[in-house]
Design an enzyme around this catalytic site. Sequence first.
Site, PDB file in Angstrom:
ATOM      1  N   SER A  17      63.001  69.742  25.940  1.00  0.00           N
ATOM      2  CA  SER A  17      62.456  68.473  26.415  1.00  0.00           C
ATOM      3  C   SER A  17      62.141  67.547  25.247  1.00  0.00           C
ATOM      4  CB  SER A  17      61.195  68.727  27.237  1.00  0.00           C
ATOM      5  OG  SER A  17      61.483  69.473  28.404  1.00  0.00           O
ATOM      6  N   ARG A  40      54.147  63.727  23.103  1.00  0.00           N
ATOM      7  CA  ARG A  40      53.440  64.596  24.036  1.00  0.00           C
ATOM      8  C   ARG A  40      53.126  63.858  25.336  1.00  0.00           C
ATOM      9  NH1 ARG A  40      53.607  69.569  24.954  1.00  0.00           N
ATOM     10  NH2 ARG A  40      53.885  69.716  22.679  1.00  0.00           N
ATOM     11  N   HIS A  43      56.321  63.491  27.244  1.00  0.00           N
ATOM     12  CA  HIS A  43      56.664  64.790  27.801  1.00  0.00           C
ATOM     13  C   HIS A  43      55.873  65.058  29.074  1.00  0.00           C
ATOM     14  CE1 HIS A  43      56.149  69.242  28.092  1.00  0.00           C
ATOM     15  NE2 HIS A  43      57.448  69.218  27.863  1.00  0.00           N
TER      16      HIS A  43
END
Length: 214
Positions: A17, A40, A43
Amino acid sequence: MNVTLQQVAPADIEARSMEIITQELGDRRFPPEQLPIIRRVIHTTADFDYADNLVFSPGAVKAGIAALRKGCTIVTDTRMAWSGVSKELLKERFGGGAVCFMGDAGVAEEAKKRGITRAAVSMERAAALEGPLVLALGNAPTALIRACQLMEEGRLAPALVIGAPVGFVNAAESKELLLGMDVPHIAARGRKGGSGVAAAICNALIRMALEEDR
């Protein structure tokens, strides 16, 4: 239905990812201390708007990492954000913790008596805590607004404020209020945000704090 699925081992899904996120960010460049947080959050949300929406005050990442390494308390405005924070790592490696006052009976009672939100009262509870604090606010604009008021009054001095309330009523405005404050902050500008975003920023900072030990 003709769908081509990627063959990825469970243990490799996160790494893959992150590779996709890096590829889709293309040749965009970000300060190195901000990139892990931006990735992050993307994600967590699958939303590349955060590459533009996240605003970092000077030294905010450094201040957050320093607070974590001192064993700070992370204060969230929802149980969902509290659940998403990597509390075990925080406690085990740095002696810190995370709290959420939203479910406390005393908070609900006081909020009802005063005609304000539980989120606002929760920030007053946070102001009474000792030691370094990180506020991770991803849901309630009233929490961020009250936190800013308490900071202006000199009653609250967090090491870092993560401002990511989501919604249509005072969400964007509360973050603009934070952006004008002289306090280290990371804000998701505009209407977007959420408990997952606040927790993701905390977890990115925790990982970065852990990397300093390596």
